[in-house]
Design a protein around this motif. Structure first.
Motif, mmCIF file in Angstrom:
data_model
loop_
_atom_site.group_PDB
_atom_site.id
_atom_site.type_symbol
_atom_site.label_atom_id
_atom_site.label_comp_id
_atom_site.label_asym_id
_atom_site.label_seq_id
_atom_site.Cartn_x
_atom_site.Cartn_y
_atom_site.Cartn_z
ATOM 1 N N GLY A 90 -36.440 -19.782 44.199
ATOM 2 C CA GLY A 90 -37.753 -19.178 44.404
ATOM 3 C C GLY A 90 -37.966 -18.764 45.847
ATOM 4 N N LEU A 91 -37.599 -19.652 46.752
ATOM 5 C CA LEU A 91 -37.818 -19.361 48.163
ATOM 6 C C LEU A 91 -36.879 -18.250 48.636
ATOM 7 N N GLU A 92 -35.637 -18.250 48.081
ATOM 8 C CA GLU A 92 -34.682 -17.195 48.453
ATOM 9 C C GLU A 92 -35.147 -15.827 47.978
ATOM 10 N N LEU A 93 -35.795 -15.803 46.823
ATOM 11 C CA LEU A 93 -36.263 -14.530 46.280
ATOM 12 C C LEU A 93 -37.488 -14.011 47.032
ATOM 13 N N GLY A 94 -38.063 -14.841 47.855
ATOM 14 C CA GLY A 94 -39.180 -14.350 48.655
ATOM 15 C C GLY A 94 -40.510 -15.016 48.360
ATOM 16 N N ALA A 95 -40.490 -16.105 47.577
ATOM 17 C CA ALA A 95 -41.741 -16.852 47.402
ATOM 18 C C ALA A 95 -42.016 -17.592 48.713
ATOM 19 N N ASP A 96 -43.257 -17.899 48.975
ATOM 20 C CA ASP A 96 -43.615 -18.558 50.224
ATOM 21 C C ASP A 96 -43.815 -20.053 50.058
ATOM 22 N N ASP A 97 -44.095 -20.475 48.836
ATOM 23 C CA ASP A 97 -44.276 -21.899 48.590
ATOM 24 C C ASP A 97 -44.069 -22.145 47.099
ATOM 25 N N TYR A 98 -43.930 -23.419 46.728
ATOM 26 C CA TYR A 98 -43.542 -23.778 45.385
ATOM 27 C C TYR A 98 -44.280 -25.052 45.011
ATOM 28 N N LEU A 99 -45.001 -25.007 43.912
ATOM 29 C CA LEU A 99 -45.755 -26.192 43.489
ATOM 30 C C LEU A 99 -45.339 -26.552 42.068
ATOM 31 N N VAL A 100 -45.037 -27.843 41.863
ATOM 32 C CA VAL A 100 -44.555 -28.276 40.559
ATOM 33 C C VAL A 100 -45.704 -28.757 39.688
ATOM 34 N N LYS A 101 -45.724 -28.275 38.438
ATOM 35 C CA LYS A 101 -46.748 -28.697 37.474
ATOM 36 C C LYS A 101 -46.383 -30.062 36.907
ATOM 37 N N PRO A 102 -47.312 -30.906 36.603
ATOM 38 C CA PRO A 102 -48.752 -30.739 36.844
ATOM 39 C C PRO A 102 -49.089 -31.015 38.311
ATOM 40 N N PHE A 103 -50.130 -30.360 38.791
ATOM 41 C CA PHE A 103 -50.494 -30.508 40.193
ATOM 42 C C PHE A 103 -51.981 -30.812 40.271
ATOM 43 N N ALA A 104 -52.404 -31.368 41.401
ATOM 44 C CA ALA A 104 -53.835 -31.609 41.608
ATOM 45 C C ALA A 104 -54.433 -30.339 42.193
ATOM 46 N N PHE A 105 -55.612 -29.976 41.715
ATOM 47 C CA PHE A 105 -56.222 -28.736 42.195
ATOM 48 C C PHE A 105 -56.417 -28.741 43.709
ATOM 49 N N THR A 106 -56.777 -29.902 44.251
ATOM 50 C CA THR A 106 -56.999 -29.993 45.702
ATOM 51 C C THR A 106 -55.724 -29.655 46.475
ATOM 52 N N GLU A 107 -54.567 -30.046 45.905
ATOM 53 C CA GLU A 107 -53.319 -29.728 46.596
ATOM 54 C C GLU A 107 -53.062 -28.226 46.543
ATOM 55 N N LEU A 108 -53.298 -27.639 45.364
ATOM 56 C CA LEU A 108 -53.126 -26.195 45.223
ATOM 57 C C LEU A 108 -54.008 -25.451 46.231
ATOM 58 N N LEU A 109 -55.253 -25.873 46.314
ATOM 59 C CA LEU A 109 -56.217 -25.211 47.201
ATOM 60 C C LEU A 109 -55.769 -25.324 48.669
ATOM 61 N N ALA A 110 -55.260 -26.495 49.034
ATOM 62 C CA ALA A 110 -54.780 -26.688 50.405
ATOM 63 C C ALA A 110 -53.614 -25.749 50.702
ATOM 64 N N ARG A 111 -52.685 -25.624 49.723
ATOM 65 C CA ARG A 111 -51.533 -24.728 49.923
ATOM 66 C C ARG A 111 -51.983 -23.273 50.028
ATOM 67 N N VAL A 112 -52.961 -22.901 49.197
ATOM 68 C CA VAL A 112 -53.491 -21.534 49.213
ATOM 69 C C VAL A 112 -54.070 -21.223 50.595
ATOM 70 N N HIS A 113 -54.866 -22.145 51.115
ATOM 71 C CA HIS A 113 -55.460 -21.918 52.434
ATOM 72 C C HIS A 113 -54.399 -21.812 53.523
ATOM 73 N N THR A 114 -53.374 -22.669 53.443
ATOM 74 C CA THR A 114 -52.302 -22.616 54.439
ATOM 75 C C THR A 114 -51.584 -21.274 54.394
ATOM 76 N N LEU A 115 -51.256 -20.828 53.173
ATOM 77 C CA LEU A 115 -50.545 -19.550 53.045
ATOM 78 C C LEU A 115 -51.389 -18.389 53.541
ATOM 79 N N LEU A 116 -52.674 -18.431 53.249
ATOM 80 C CA LEU A 116 -53.552 -17.350 53.688
ATOM 81 C C LEU A 116 -53.641 -17.322 55.212
ATOM 82 N N ARG A 117 -53.703 -18.511 55.808
ATOM 83 C CA ARG A 117 -53.764 -18.584 57.271
ATOM 84 C C ARG A 117 -52.482 -18.044 57.890
ATOM 85 N N ARG A 118 -51.346 -18.445 57.274
ATOM 86 C CA ARG A 118 -50.059 -18.038 57.806
ATOM 87 C C ARG A 118 -49.868 -16.529 57.647
#
Ligand code: CA
Length: 227
Positions: A90-118
């Motif tokens: 995934g990362l080699e193909l150009g994804a920026d981050d990878y989250l494994v299901k099931p995940f906590a929504f708070t973790e997803l939201l934190a990753r989203v904010h980090t990616l948007l900032r970056r």
């Protein structure tokens, strides 16, 4: 800010759509890979949350097509598969981050904010200012002349768009696609009503008036010409 969620499982998709909307994002939800591929290639999003296993066009192919087309939209992969090989692929193909299901929504939201900032220049997280109108992107606050203005999440998104593109006449169709989701019917007068409400909060009782109507074309936020 506008996100694209590509997720074929109705329950997860609805959970993401609802949670991210409540967090203040505009969310397009594609329920299959074909639709996801189409939206990713044709509509501007600030970030894409991409399920890997999709029945038709899978997540790998979508991110590959996106990067081959030179699009740099940040991509967060979601997958039930957790092998190291998958993660690396995934990362080699150009994804920026990878989250494994099931995940906590708070973790997803934190990753989203980090990616948007970056993904953005640091400058674009600076507060936006036109005359004495100030919009703080990070704290999601708006004030005029130092007085706090309470806005709904749609009004905030609308004002952020107008301020980021100050001086530019924005057609209703563009406003609809950036502030509302893809199922929004732009023939309705919802945009005009939203602008009227926003104007009442931002411009009433203040000078100069910043939000202007350009007849037959759309809306623009700018300082009126002096004299
Ligand atoms: Ca899936």
């Amino acid at each position: 800010m506008k996100l694209l969620v590509v997720e074929d499982e109705a329950k997860t998709g609805e959970y993401l759509r609802q949670g991210l909307s409540e967090a203040g994002f505009v969310v397009d939800w594609a329920r299959d890979g074909l639709d996801g591929h189409h939206l990713a290639m044709t509509v501007e999003h600030d970030l894409i949350i991409l399920d890997v296993m999709l029945p038709d066009v899978d997540g790998w192919r979508i991110v590959r097509a996106l990067r081959e087309a030179g699009k740099t939209t940040p991509v967060l992969f979601l997958s039930a598969r957790a092998t190291v090989e998958d993660r690396v692929k995934g990362l080699e193909l150009g994804a920026d981050d990878y989250l494994v299901k099931p995940f906590a929504f708070t973790e997803l939201l934190a990753r989203v904010h980090t990616l948007l900032r970056r993904g953005r220049a640091t400058a674009s997280l600076e507060p936006l200012q036109v005359a004495d109108l100030v919009l703080d992107v990070v704290r999601r606050r708006v004030s005029r002349g130092g007085q706090r203005i309470a806005l709904t999440s749609k009004e905030f998104a609308l004002l952020e768009l107008l301020m980021r593109r100050r001086g530019e006449v924005l057609p209703r169709s563009l406003i609809a696609s950036q502030v509302w989701d893809m199922n929004f019917d732009s023939d309705t007068n919802v945009i005009d009503v939203a602008i009227r409400r926003l104007r009442a909060k931002v411009d009433d009782g203040h000078a100069p008036k910043l939000i202007q109507t350009v007849r037959g074309m759309g809306y623009v936020l700018e300082l009126p010409d002096a004299g």
